[in-house]
Structures are given as structure tokens and as C-alpha cells.
Design a protein around this motif. Structure first.
Motif, PDB file in Angstrom:
ATOM      1  N   ARG A 199       0.821  -1.206   0.000  1.00 19.51           N
ATOM      2  CA  ARG A 199       0.000   0.000   0.000  1.00 19.51           C
ATOM      3  C   ARG A 199       0.854   1.255   0.000  1.00 19.51           C
ATOM      4  O   ARG A 199       0.379   2.329  -0.356  1.00 19.51           O
TER       5      ARG A 199
ATOM      6  N   SER B 101      -8.163  -0.130  -0.416  1.00 20.54           N
ATOM      7  CA  SER B 101      -8.621   1.008   0.382  1.00 20.54           C
ATOM      8  C   SER B 101      -9.851   0.742   1.236  1.00 20.54           C
ATOM      9  O   SER B 101     -10.022   1.360   2.290  1.00 20.54           O
TER      10      SER B 101
ATOM     11  N   LEU C  18      -2.777   5.436  -4.157  1.00 23.98           N
ATOM     12  CA  LEU C  18      -2.859   5.106  -2.728  1.00 23.98           C
ATOM     13  C   LEU C  18      -1.997   6.033  -1.873  1.00 23.98           C
ATOM     14  O   LEU C  18      -1.790   5.763  -0.687  1.00 23.98           O
TER      15      LEU C  18
END
Length: 265
Positions: free
Chosen positions: A95, A124, A171
């Protein structure tokens, strides 16, 4: 969101280095590509990995991002030991990095917007509406706000790189990796991409590791250059582009920056 334990996080916040590579050795079968490679990258740095063909640039990055496992050594990024990470820590690691490969690696049957949405949908936990909002924001950031409904085949090579960058950034990763981002681009489009990367680095403080052999990009982007060479199977020089060009005594470094074959006066 999965994160390393709090003590590890606190240590990361205190340290200047966000990447630590120590004693990395890369082998494929009986062939050793890299031997005992060590370096660190500070938060907010743009580090270029450079060198001649076959010196192990892409191999190094692929080991850093966990595609390949090293024969020896360690890689720590954002507090995660990439080589020995648990599945929980690997999720946190993935991430917090973004990767832009040479081709952009977009799925041809998905629109550009859908391609950018994919990492958000996987990691997410946002609603579909919020995922789309964030993806459109990232496309706007890279100058593609009007192209979300286009397929990859319907845009130029420069736009494909920008779309790939939007997906890599979606992200809000701590570190972005680029493998020859200017490959296949004309000089003007390449310079525009360099300016975009600089604006992201300066505006967001994103750490970047960039593979390139393009001298204009090296001088436009790099805080430091790590030069590899296939003879020693590792690093032959580390420094700013100007330092390496003007002060290095190593003929391999001098000839790389002067674009002269070895042995030529």
C-alpha cells in the motif's frame, strides 16, 4: 488498514532513511547479477539508478519491491523487512509503494479511469463512489482529467505514462519506483514527464527511485545517482550528477556522463 507494530512505526518516523538495502545479492540459477549491494535512500529524495546495459538496474528494483527474493541481504522500506515480511506487513508495504513500469502496464480492456481505480478497490475499503472520486483526482493531478473514459489504445505514449503514474500514486504511497519512465517518449514529452515528477516530489515529498540512462532526466531529477556496473556486479559510484560528472576519477563513470566508449581519448 494493516500496519507494522507501533514501535516499528515510531522508529520509521524518527529515521531519515526510508529505504535501506544491505548486502543484497541477486542470482538467477548459477549466474550472479548483483553482489553485496548496500545503500540507503532518505525520505523525499529522488535517487536515480544508472549504468550500462546488463548491469542489474531492473534486477535491483525488482528485488527491492519484492518481485524477486535475494540470494542474500536485506531490503527495508518504510519500516518493512521486504525479504522476511509477514503477510500483514506485506499488505502495508504494497500500500505504501507505487510502481511505474516501462510499458505503463495498464489493462487494455479497462478504461484509464478503471485502471487507476484498481489499487483502491483492492486496498482502500472505500465505497465505489469514493474510489472513483479519488481516481479522478489523481488523473487531474497528472493532466488527464478529460481522458478517464478512454481505453489505453486511444491515447498517446506520453498519456499512457501519465495514466500509469496516476495509478502508481492513487494510494498516496511513501515511495514511487520508475523503470525507464522516458522510454519511447520524444524529448519534449520526456521533459514534461520530468517536470511532473519533480512537482510531485516537491509538492508531496514523495521519495522516488528511478531507473534511467537518459542524461537530461538524470540532471533534471536526481538528488543522487547510484551507478552500477556489471564487472564488479554492484555499485561503482554514488553522488550528485554534477559530482559524478565533474569529480569522478573512475573512467566508467566519466565515460557514462560524457557518452564516450571506454578506452577513447
Amino acid at each position: 488498514m494493516n500496519v507494522p507494530d507501533s514501535s516499528a512505526q515510531n522508529q520509521v518516523l524518527m529515521e531519515r532513511s526510508i529505504i535501506k538495502v544491505k548486502g543484497l545479492t541477486a542470482r538467477f540459477g548459477e549466474s550472479t547479477i548483483l553482489q553485496n549491494v548496500s545503500f540507503e535512500v532518505e525520505k523525499g529524495e529522488i535517487v536515480i539508478i544508472a549504468g550500462g546495459s546488463g548491469c542489474g538496474k531492473s534486477t535491483l528494483v525488482r528485488h527491492m519491491i519484492g518481485i524477486h527474493q535475494p540470494a542474500a541481504g536485506s531490503v527495508v522500506i518504510a519500516g518493512v523487512d521486504v525479504v522476511n515480511a509477514s503477510s500483514r506487513d506485506l499488505s502495508y508495504f504494497r500500500r505504501n509503494i507505487g510502481v511505474l513500469f516501462q510499458s505503463g502496464a495498464l489493462l487494455g480492456s479497462y478504461t484509464i479511469l478503471e485502471n487507476v481505480m484498481l489499487p483502491l478497490q483492492e486496498f482502500s475499503g472505500l465505497s465505489l463512489e469514493n474510489v472513483e472520486q479519488v481516481a479522478r483526482l489523481k488523473l487531474s493531478l497528472v493532466g488527464l482529467s478529460g481522458y478517464g473514459n478512454h481505453l489505453p489504445s486511444e491515447v498517446s505514449g506520453g498519456m499512457l505514462k501519465r495514466a500509469g503514474l496516476a495509478r502508481a500514486m492513487v494510494l498516496d504511497p511513501k515511495v514511487l519506483f520508475f523503470d525507464e519512465p522516458s522510454a519511447g517518449l520524444d524529448p519534449i514529452t520526456s521533459a514534461e514527464l520530468d517536470r511532473l515528477l519533480l512537482s510531485i516530489n516537491q509538492g508531496l515529498g514523495t521519495t522516488m527511485v528511478v531507473i534511467t540512462h537518459e542524461l537530461p532526466s538524470i540532471f533534471n531529477l536526481a538528488h543522487r545517482v547510484i551507478m552500477l556496473d556489471k564487472e564488479p556486479k554492484g555499485i561503482i559510484a554514488i553522488g550528485s550528477p554534477v559530482e559524478l560528472r565533474d569529480k569522478s576519477k573512475d573512467p566508467r563513470v566519466i565515460n557514462f556522463f560524457r557518452r564516450e566508449p571506454l578506452g577513447q581519448e
